[in-house]
Design a protein around this motif. Structure first.
Motif, mmCIF file in Angstrom:
data_model
loop_
_atom_site.group_PDB
_atom_site.id
_atom_site.type_symbol
_atom_site.label_atom_id
_atom_site.label_comp_id
_atom_site.label_asym_id
_atom_site.label_seq_id
_atom_site.Cartn_x
_atom_site.Cartn_y
_atom_site.Cartn_z
ATOM 1 N N UNK A 133 19.810 59.919 -2.757
ATOM 2 C CA UNK A 133 20.037 61.641 -2.596
ATOM 3 C C UNK A 133 21.587 61.769 -2.743
ATOM 4 N N UNK A 134 22.257 62.742 -3.480
ATOM 5 C CA UNK A 134 23.440 63.111 -3.432
ATOM 6 C C UNK A 134 24.510 62.231 -4.350
ATOM 7 N N UNK A 135 23.943 61.024 -5.016
ATOM 8 C CA UNK A 135 24.600 60.523 -5.906
ATOM 9 C C UNK A 135 25.267 61.087 -6.934
ATOM 10 N N UNK A 136 26.581 60.835 -7.155
ATOM 11 C CA UNK A 136 27.434 61.633 -8.062
ATOM 12 C C UNK A 136 28.231 60.534 -8.659
ATOM 13 N N UNK A 137 28.560 60.844 -10.065
ATOM 14 C CA UNK A 137 29.616 60.069 -10.870
ATOM 15 C C UNK A 137 30.559 60.984 -11.345
ATOM 16 N N UNK A 138 31.858 60.740 -10.682
ATOM 17 C CA UNK A 138 33.216 61.651 -10.881
ATOM 18 C C UNK A 138 34.032 60.675 -11.803
ATOM 19 N N UNK A 139 34.498 61.396 -12.987
ATOM 20 C CA UNK A 139 35.764 61.017 -13.840
ATOM 21 C C UNK A 139 36.940 60.778 -12.916
ATOM 22 N N UNK A 140 37.287 59.580 -13.106
ATOM 23 C CA UNK A 140 38.606 59.194 -12.349
ATOM 24 C C UNK A 140 39.461 58.622 -13.342
ATOM 25 N N UNK A 141 39.440 58.727 -14.441
ATOM 26 C CA UNK A 141 39.970 58.018 -15.514
ATOM 27 C C UNK A 141 41.696 58.369 -15.570
ATOM 28 N N UNK A 142 42.330 57.499 -16.014
ATOM 29 C CA UNK A 142 43.903 57.575 -16.020
ATOM 30 C C UNK A 142 44.208 58.196 -17.561
ATOM 31 N N UNK A 143 45.078 58.596 -17.449
ATOM 32 C CA UNK A 143 45.881 58.971 -18.959
ATOM 33 C C UNK A 143 47.033 58.062 -19.059
ATOM 34 N N UNK A 144 46.900 57.173 -19.976
ATOM 35 C CA UNK A 144 47.885 56.307 -20.175
ATOM 36 C C UNK A 144 48.633 56.650 -21.366
ATOM 37 N N UNK A 145 50.184 56.465 -21.217
ATOM 38 C CA UNK A 145 51.147 56.775 -22.032
ATOM 39 C C UNK A 145 52.062 55.404 -22.336
ATOM 40 N N UNK A 146 51.411 54.573 -23.288
ATOM 41 C CA UNK A 146 52.053 53.141 -23.434
ATOM 42 C C UNK A 146 53.610 53.260 -23.507
ATOM 43 N N UNK A 147 54.227 54.134 -24.237
ATOM 44 C CA UNK A 147 55.636 54.265 -24.468
ATOM 45 C C UNK A 147 56.524 55.014 -23.545
ATOM 46 N N UNK A 148 55.896 55.508 -22.532
ATOM 47 C CA UNK A 148 56.811 56.362 -21.642
ATOM 48 C C UNK A 148 57.777 55.460 -21.052
ATOM 49 N N UNK A 149 57.700 54.497 -20.732
ATOM 50 C CA UNK A 149 58.898 53.322 -20.541
ATOM 51 C C UNK A 149 58.822 52.241 -21.583
ATOM 52 N N UNK A 150 60.125 52.223 -21.731
ATOM 53 C CA UNK A 150 60.513 51.184 -23.117
ATOM 54 C C UNK A 150 61.888 50.563 -22.740
ATOM 55 N N UNK A 151 62.011 49.371 -23.339
ATOM 56 C CA UNK A 151 63.431 48.693 -23.299
ATOM 57 C C UNK A 151 63.892 48.587 -24.947
ATOM 58 N N UNK A 152 65.146 48.959 -25.006
ATOM 59 C CA UNK A 152 65.750 49.215 -26.309
ATOM 60 C C UNK A 152 67.082 48.250 -26.200
ATOM 61 N N UNK A 153 67.036 47.440 -27.281
ATOM 62 C CA UNK A 153 68.396 46.911 -27.343
ATOM 63 C C UNK A 153 69.351 47.576 -28.467
ATOM 64 N N UNK A 154 70.639 47.837 -28.010
ATOM 65 C CA UNK A 154 71.398 48.617 -28.758
ATOM 66 C C UNK A 154 72.640 47.815 -29.336
ATOM 67 N N UNK A 155 72.885 47.647 -30.660
ATOM 68 C CA UNK A 155 74.077 47.022 -31.405
ATOM 69 C C UNK A 155 75.282 47.718 -30.854
ATOM 70 N N UNK A 156 76.214 46.894 -30.001
ATOM 71 C CA UNK A 156 77.342 47.920 -29.737
ATOM 72 C C UNK A 156 78.530 47.632 -30.436
ATOM 73 N N UNK A 157 78.535 46.850 -31.755
ATOM 74 C CA UNK A 157 79.513 46.642 -32.658
ATOM 75 C C UNK A 157 79.662 47.876 -33.466
ATOM 76 N N UNK A 158 78.835 48.836 -33.497
ATOM 77 C CA UNK A 158 79.002 50.225 -34.300
ATOM 78 C C UNK A 158 79.481 51.280 -33.237
ATOM 79 N N UNK A 159 79.913 50.977 -32.004
ATOM 80 C CA UNK A 159 80.382 52.127 -31.245
ATOM 81 C C UNK A 159 81.844 52.276 -31.311
ATOM 82 N N UNK A 160 82.366 53.440 -30.714
ATOM 83 C CA UNK A 160 83.897 53.586 -30.896
ATOM 84 C C UNK A 160 84.454 52.646 -30.115
#
Length: 795
Positions: free
Chosen positions: A256-283
């Motif tokens: 009695x009363x058994x329920x299944x509730x959606x508890x899934x997560x929304x995944x944003x794989x690129x929300x956090x990223x690591x980028x390497x920038x070539x500094x030889x072209x900077x001012x």
């Protein structure tokens, strides 16, 4: 004989009278029966049939968002919580249901006639059957979950312990508060008074009546299996009352009363990223021969948006404003406008499988919000017909995939170019910034847009500072406490900016098209527009160096040269010639006053005076609007799109971000080819000619170097230093707006370019809030975006 003949007659009259009276009395009943049968018959039949149907909804999966190269930007990570009411977890349900069956079987009158001992005898007779029912249900659930029974029981015990302790803590606190209040009143508590307090305090907490999760975050297969189990019924074995009669027992849910509730997560794989920038072209001052690794957060959050787990209802508009429709209202409007979607979403008995339930996840802002109806899937449903035993299953339908024109790697590289770690979006000594609110070392906010000229597709749109979804979830109001950084605002499309000098190329093309200027005309730069008024309508070269462009160049200026040196006097003159109507027409043709409908949240459409018609503007306004100042404002998206329009020879193709929304038809603005060519030559010379305002940086000691240094890439561009209003803090003394401390002051920094190999291929607009010089501040950022395009294979 006469009496005999009269009697039947009197009898028949009385019978007729009684019949008439009965007919009159029964008439309303007959009318009501007819109405129910004929008018409401279908509704009542459906209602009766619905009582014979047991429905269990199964969750759906939200659609996926992809970038232009098929990278997953947002996806559901499905999981489900399996919950059971607390009374079932403790086993108290068995006694409660035994009492319910006892009352029903004996009848209310008979039940009330029993003594407490006799009632307990009846309940005790029935109780074991329901305890067995619960035990079988828990066994079925353990098997369905694929876990040992003792593991499931341990979870139940942990829940009971937690809730029991919470109940005891709450009761103790209630008693403590009441005793304290009595002490404040000077009352001496008797034993009876203390018992009364304890009785009042011992009210059950809400958790004792709620369902609790016994199996968190199970996968799809187990979740759907548990959902199917929740629809199953089982009939306990026949039970006898103490007097030998059979108890009235109906089929019961397996658990009695058994329920299944959606508890899934929304995944944003690129929300956090690591980028390497070539500094030889900077001012030079920040240049290095190595790469700098930059940790980014909140990548594309402004574009993608987020989810909320609260369903909004309709909201009354304030001060006569229109009402704000809630999620359910917008959902109904969508289905009404899309019959095909409505047919797919609606069950045979009229239920919307995409309807909003409490705590549903809803797209909020960005693409998640604008594409809610596409991304939102349709629930599945398990239907049990109680009268026939027939079972139906309508499978869930996942939400649609939404494809964007955005390149997430390019987006990240542009964000890195605007990060404080790289040093370009930080006030530097060589910027020449003289604002007391922007000292050396202060972080600068801004925005950048990258458009593909041929298609109008948005490749990147970065607004800084950005935010993370964790910040939005934990403290959604923090943006309102930060009037300077305003991280929730997407500066690319939602913040008004004065165009400043970057608009001069479009003004030139518009003036030639309207016949207000011809290529053979030259206009003298006199330093100031109005004779004998050197204090107003001045050229920047006169204001700073007390000279004129005509003196520096050795001749008066044509249109291309005026763009190259950004001569205000030339364009003030264009403003006088074009007038309000001509300038309003030019800006409107470039999209100012109409939102692009990109689908990433609220857009600032651009503004020309109060009404976007010019009706409230005067000739002095036109003079200012010709240099991008005065009563005109737009966004970086407008700026990039205007330059893309010039690059196409005057063909306007509004930007697009969501592929499924279709591409707006291109529209030829019929600009003069000579005017466009003159404007593009001026833009080329801004960057590449000796006197161009956007060609080089100057450092201490007079050392110069080019702003743009990507080999083989041609740049057309225009700097802009736009006068901006002060940002003020809250009014400290209540004296009205504008009285708070100045938090930001100075000029906005613009640099808008076209970049390509041999021809313009991409339009890039960069603005830095209160950054000052367009060339010194926004120029190096634009240069890094060119290098980002090379790194990602576009150039």
């Amino acid at each position: 004989m006469l009496l005999k003949n009269l009697f039947p007659s009197m009898f028949h009259r009385r019978l007729l009278l009684l019949t008439l009276l009965f007919g009159v009395g029964a008439a309303p009943l007959c009318v009501q029966l007819s109405r129910l049968a004929l008018v409401r018959g279908d509704d009542l039949r459906r209602e009766a049939e619905s009582r014979l149907v047991k429905r269990q909804w199964t969750p759906s999966v939200r659609g996926t968002i992809l970038d232009r190269k098929g990278r997953v930007l947002a996806q559901d990570r499905p999981s489900f919580d399996v919950s059971v009411p607390y009374s079932v977890i403790t086993g108290d349900w068995a006694r409660e249901h035994a009492e319910t069956v006892a009352r029903r079987s004996i009848g209310l009158a008979g039940w009330l006639g029993l003594s407490p001992a006799e009632r307990e005898e009846v309940v005790s007779q029935l109780l074991p059957a329901f305890q067995v029912h619960l035990e079988r249900g828990w066994e079925r659930l353990a098997n369905t979950l694929g876990v040992p029974r003792d593991q499931l029981d341990a979870r139940r015990d942990a829940i009971v312990t937690e809730i029991t302790q919470r109940q005891e803590q709450v009761v103790a606190r209630r008693v403590e508060l009441e005793v304290a209040e009595a002490a404040k009143r000077g009352e001496t508590l008797t034993d009876a008074a203390r018992k009364a307090i304890e009785k009042r305090a011992n009210q059950p907490i809400a958790e004792l009546k709620q369902a609790h999760v016994v199996a968190p975050r199970v996968g799809d297969d187990i979740g759907f299996a548990c959902a199917a189990l929740a629809t199953e019924d089982a009939a306990p074995e026949s039970i006898e009352l103490p007097d030998g009669r059979a108890a009235i027992v109906e089929s019961l849910p397996v658990l009695p009363g058994l329920k299944v509730v959606d508890s899934g997560d929304r995944d944003y794989p690129y929300e956090a990223m690591t980028i390497a920038v070539d500094r030889s072209t900077l001012p030079r001052p920040v240049r290095a021969e190595d790469s700098l690794t930059i940790e980014l957060e909140g990548v594309a959050c402004h574009v993608l948006g987020r989810l909320r787990d609260q369903v909004f209802g309709d909201k009354k508009g304030a001060d006569g404003a229109p009402d704000i429709p809630g999620d359910a209202t917008r959902r109904r409007a969508y289905l009404d406008a899309n019959p095909a979607a409505a047919a797919l979403a609606t069950t045979a008995d009229g239920q919307d499988r995409g309807a909003y339930f409490e705590n549903d996840r809803v797209g909020d802002g960005g693409v998640e919000g604008s594409q809610e109806n596409s991304l939102r899937g349709l629930r599945g449903v398990q239907i049990n017909h109680l009268d026939t035993g027939e079972k139906e299953h309508v499978p869930a339908v996942a939400g649609d995939t939404v494809n964007l024109t955005l390149d997430i790697m390019l987006q990240a590289r542009v964000q890195a170019a605007m990060s404080k770690e790289l040093g370009l979006a930080v006030v530097q000594p060589w910027h020449g910034q003289e604002s007391i609110t922007q000292p050396v070392g202060a972080t600068l906010n801004g925005a950048a847009v990258v458009l593909d000229i041929d298609t109008g597709e948005v490749l990147a749109m970065v607004s800084t500072p950005t935010y993370t979804r964790r910040q939005a979830r934990e403290d959604p109001q923090y943006v309102f406490r930060d009037p300077v950084n305003t991280p929730f605002i997407n500066r690319c499309i939602a913040k008004p900016y004065p165009p400043g000098s970057i608009v001069k190329a479009a003004v030139l093309a518009g003036a030639v098209t309207a016949g207000n200027y011809t290529a053979d005309q030259r206009i003298a730069c006199t330093g100031y527009l109005i004779p004998n008024r050197p204090d107003i309508y001045r050229c920047l070269i006169y204001k700073r160096y007390h000279t004129t462009h005509s003196i520096v160049l050795g001749h008066d200026l044509d249109g291309s040269e005026a763009v190259m040196v950004s001569c205000n006097i030339f364009f003030y003159t264009m403003g006088k010639r074009m007038g309000v109507d001509g300038l309003v027409h030019m800006y409107r043709e470039m999209g100012v006053g109409d939102p692009f409908g990109l689908g990433v949240g609220g857009e600032f459409a651009g503004q020309l005076g109060k009404f976007n018609t010019g009706a409230d503007l005067a000739p002095p306004d036109a003079i200012q609007m010709a240099i991008g100042q005065g009563p005109v404002s737009w966004t970086p998206m407008h700026a990039a799109n205007t330059y893309a329009t010039l690059a196409r020879g005057g063909v306007r193709r509004d930007p697009v971000l969501i592929r499924s929304r279709g591409r707006p038809d291109p529209r030829d603005l019929n600009l003069s080819s000579a005017g466009v060519a003159m404007a593009l030559k001026g833009l080329h010379d801004v960057v590449n000619a000796e006197h161009g305002t956007g060609g080089h940086l100057t450092f201490e000691g007079g050392v110069q170097e080019p702003i743009f240094n990507a080999s083989g890439i041609t740049i057309w561009g225009k700097t802009g230093t736009a006068t901006a209003p002060d940002v003020r803090g809250p009014d400290p003394d209540g004296q009205g707006p504008g009285k708070g401390d100045v938090l930001e002051s100075g000029d906005h920094s613009w640099f808008v370019i076209l970049a390509g190999r041999e021809r313009p291929q991409f339009a890039i607009a960069v603005v830095v809030d209160y950054g000052g010089s367009g060339g010194k501040v926004s120029g190096p950022i634009a240069n890094q975006i060119v290098h980002a395009l090379i790194a990602e294979g576009y150039l």
